[in-house]
Scaffold this active site. Structure first.
Site, PDB file in Angstrom:
ATOM      1  N   GLN A   1       0.784  -1.239   0.000  1.00 39.52           N
ATOM      2  CA  GLN A   1       0.000   0.000   0.000  1.00 39.52           C
ATOM      3  C   GLN A   1       0.816   1.289   0.000  1.00 39.52           C
ATOM      4  OE1 GLN A   1      -3.867   0.408   1.853  1.00 39.52           O
ATOM      5  NE2 GLN A   1      -3.405  -1.357   3.151  1.00 39.52           N
ATOM      6  N   ASP A   2       2.130   1.219   0.162  1.00 38.17           N
ATOM      7  CA  ASP A   2       2.892   2.469   0.218  1.00 38.17           C
ATOM      8  C   ASP A   2       4.261   2.335  -0.454  1.00 38.17           C
ATOM      9  OD1 ASP A   2       3.005   5.167   0.852  1.00 38.17           O
ATOM     10  OD2 ASP A   2       3.946   4.834   2.801  1.00 38.17           O
ATOM     11  N   ILE A   3       4.269   1.752  -1.643  1.00 34.67           N
ATOM     12  CA  ILE A   3       5.503   1.683  -2.421  1.00 34.67           C
ATOM     13  C   ILE A   3       5.842   3.090  -2.915  1.00 34.67           C
ATOM     14  CG2 ILE A   3       6.567   0.817  -4.561  1.00 34.67           C
ATOM     15  CD1 ILE A   3       6.357  -1.290  -2.402  1.00 34.67           C
TER      16      ILE A   3
END
Length: 244
Positions: free
Chosen positions: A62-64
């Protein structure tokens, strides 16, 4: 390609220790990344995401983004920061209630993350990877600070300008596709990046086209010849019956 933490307890207190990466994250390379290094980032992050997505149920990062891709001592790139992964997100939701509703960094979030349900899917990580590579090469995220929200409003994918191969441009474009099903899965992406490439700054090698859906089955020439032979025998039997 995942930065694995070490967990232990001391004096009844939990501790979480991450390996030290002296070179920090790829954030230091924004706007300076070469095409060769871009392929390495794609390969290593795709491998890490493939491991996460292979879990049952799948773990969606969810937070690349550049801040969460660390440079290991051997030069490989490692995914870090699972603070917003779907597994922990679910745990926090149960703990603090419905107020914990979203996670991620807006500039790298896929269009579906701005929908009514805001449910992340595995393809959302692929989109974030595409936005990350775009920024590392150009110095800017493809849709500024608004991310996929602008894309939902009709904005087109900006062209990756610069002296880059058509293969790399195509990969980034496919990762940034509007619809999740139009993006390559991480296993297809990993397979594609590991294959030989054509013309990367003068290097003469071959690369296949990336596929976003199921691979089409190819019929070999031997199979075709065999089918013709069988059809010929069948025709001969029929003619033998009809013409004594």
């Amino acid at each position: 390609n995942i930065l694995k933490p070490l967990y232990f307890e001391h004096d009844r207190k939990p501790y979480l220790v991450l390996p030290y990466c002296k070179d920090g994250s790829v954030k230091t390379k924004i706007g300076q990344l070469s095409e060769e290094e871009a392929w390495k980032v794609l390969r290593d992050v795709a491998k890490g995401l493939n491991a996460l997505h292979s879990h049952q149920p799948p773990i969606i990062h969810q937070d690349i983004k550049p801040d969460n891709i660390m440079i290991a001592g051997d030069g490989h790139y490692m995914i870090s920061d699972f603070g917003v992964s779907t597994h922990l997100h679910s745990t926090l939701r149960k703990s603090v209630g419905s107020n914990f509703t979203s996670a991620g960094t807006r500039a790298y979030m896929a269009p579906e993350r701005f929908s009514r349900h805001k449910t992340p899917v595995m393809a959302s990580d692929v989109y974030s990877l595409g936005a990350t590579i775009y920024e590392l090469l150009t110095g800017d995220t493809p849709f500024g600070e608004e991310g996929g929200l602008l894309q939902r409003s009709g904005a087109e994918i900006p062209e990756l300008e610069g002296d880059y191969s058509e293969e790399l441009k195509k990969v980034v474009e496919q990762c940034l596709a509007l619809n999740p099903w139009e993006r390559p899965s991480v296993d297809k992406l990993e397979e594609y990046v590991d294959a030989p490439r054509t013309t990367i700054r003068g290097q003469n090698v071959e690369k296949k086209e990336i596929k976003t859906g199921d691979d089409k089955r190819q019929v070999s020439p031997i199979a075709i010849i065999a089918a013709i032979a069988v059809a010929g025998v069948a025709l001969g039997v029929v003619l033998g019956v009809l013409i004594p």
